[in-house]
Design an enzyme around this catalytic site. Sequence first.
Site, short mmCIF file in Angstrom:
data_model
loop_
_atom_site.label_atom_id
_atom_site.label_comp_id
_atom_site.label_asym_id
_atom_site.label_seq_id
_atom_site.Cartn_x
_atom_site.Cartn_y
_atom_site.Cartn_z
N GLU A 14 81.33 80.22 47.63
CA GLU A 14 81.65 78.64 47.18
C GLU A 14 83.13 78.85 46.35
O GLU A 14 83.05 78.49 45.16
CB GLU A 14 80.54 78.07 46.47
CG GLU A 14 80.74 76.69 46.50
CD GLU A 14 79.99 75.84 45.42
OE1 GLU A 14 80.55 75.09 44.57
OE2 GLU A 14 78.86 75.95 45.27
N HIS A 73 86.91 76.99 46.73
CA HIS A 73 87.39 75.87 47.10
C HIS A 73 89.03 75.82 47.07
O HIS A 73 89.79 76.48 46.55
CB HIS A 73 87.02 74.77 46.18
CG HIS A 73 85.45 74.62 46.19
ND1 HIS A 73 84.65 73.98 47.21
CD2 HIS A 73 84.69 74.61 45.15
CE1 HIS A 73 83.30 74.12 46.98
NE2 HIS A 73 83.53 74.44 45.69
N HIS A 108 76.92 70.73 49.28
CA HIS A 108 77.67 70.71 47.79
C HIS A 108 77.76 69.35 47.22
O HIS A 108 77.43 68.35 47.81
CB HIS A 108 79.18 70.95 48.21
CG HIS A 108 80.06 71.17 47.01
ND1 HIS A 108 80.62 70.18 46.29
CD2 HIS A 108 80.37 72.40 46.24
CE1 HIS A 108 81.22 70.62 45.32
NE2 HIS A 108 81.08 72.05 45.37
N ASP A 122 82.79 79.65 42.32
CA ASP A 122 83.12 78.20 42.15
C ASP A 122 84.58 78.02 41.68
O ASP A 122 84.88 76.94 40.90
CB ASP A 122 82.25 77.29 41.18
CG ASP A 122 82.00 75.67 41.71
OD1 ASP A 122 82.66 75.28 42.66
OD2 ASP A 122 81.15 75.05 40.90
#
Length: 321
Positions: free
Chosen positions: A13, A15, A161, A284
């Site tokens: 995950e 981004h 998400h 993250d």
Amino acid sequence: MLKKPACPVIAIEEHYWDEELSATYSGIGRATHNPEQEKRLRDLGELRIREMDEAGIDMQVISHGSPSAQGLTGPEGIALTKRVNDRLAEAIAKHPTRFAGFCALPTSDPQAAAAELERCIRNGFKGAMIHGLANGVWLDDRSIRPVFAEAERLDVPVYLHPSIPMQVVMDAYYKDYIKDYPMVVRAAWGFTVETATVAIRMILSGLFQEHPKLKIILGHLGETLPFLVWRIDQALSRPGHKAMSFRDVFCKNFYVTTSGFFSNPALLCTVMEMGVDRILFAVDWPFVMNPPGTAWVDTIPLSDEDKVKILSGNAKKLLKM
């Protein structure tokens, strides 16, 4: 102190922001990032890879940050989402041993979203990520079913998400504190409540009876649901409820990641409720930096065999890597 076992580390995950898509965000839907975060969100090359190397991360599965394509509408929204996915595919192709991706989906048109999922999987994506509601529509709504039917058919996961809560929820629950504590509607609490509610509604809707092989991923160690699954299941089994096993569905159809949640007590709870085969490593990035995530792994009180599963084994199996 345990040491990280010798295995690849896949973070799933992580981004980025596409210039064209993120330009459509406004107001509270566009999070205020500091310049360093902005720089990292725009980077799909040297900076990202350097920070992966410094922390010992071998591969990132990259996905667009919230709210992604969930606020887009109409034919142009579909076309924009395709352009976003094509640009990410180009970036992955430049670094195929370091990057993989979850595609964005134009969920305002579920048939088009299903078709885009199929196109992206053919082009090498590992699944899709959806952020919050589909332009105000709950994901358990029957209109969204084509997306999940296609994900089941393709045998790829959909990552749920968080996105910001609906305005009426923010007004009712958080408006007194948003000014002083802006993250209360995001990672501190609002994100968790909203995403857990989406997941609960999906289970109660019968989606997984209709699509029993559908695979859903939740970040942040399951948005509190592993901690609550026993109580939810017990309460829903009381007289007067439609027969179903919430716990069975959750533990069969859901996977969770460690994104932004590097807590041994929370991880051990999740392992005990779901099993280690359902847990995947994530950081993250860049909302959370890489080093705390990989440093935490050395402290996890699990066997090397279990840590290998979390760090990459489970991702390889689920994402067919």
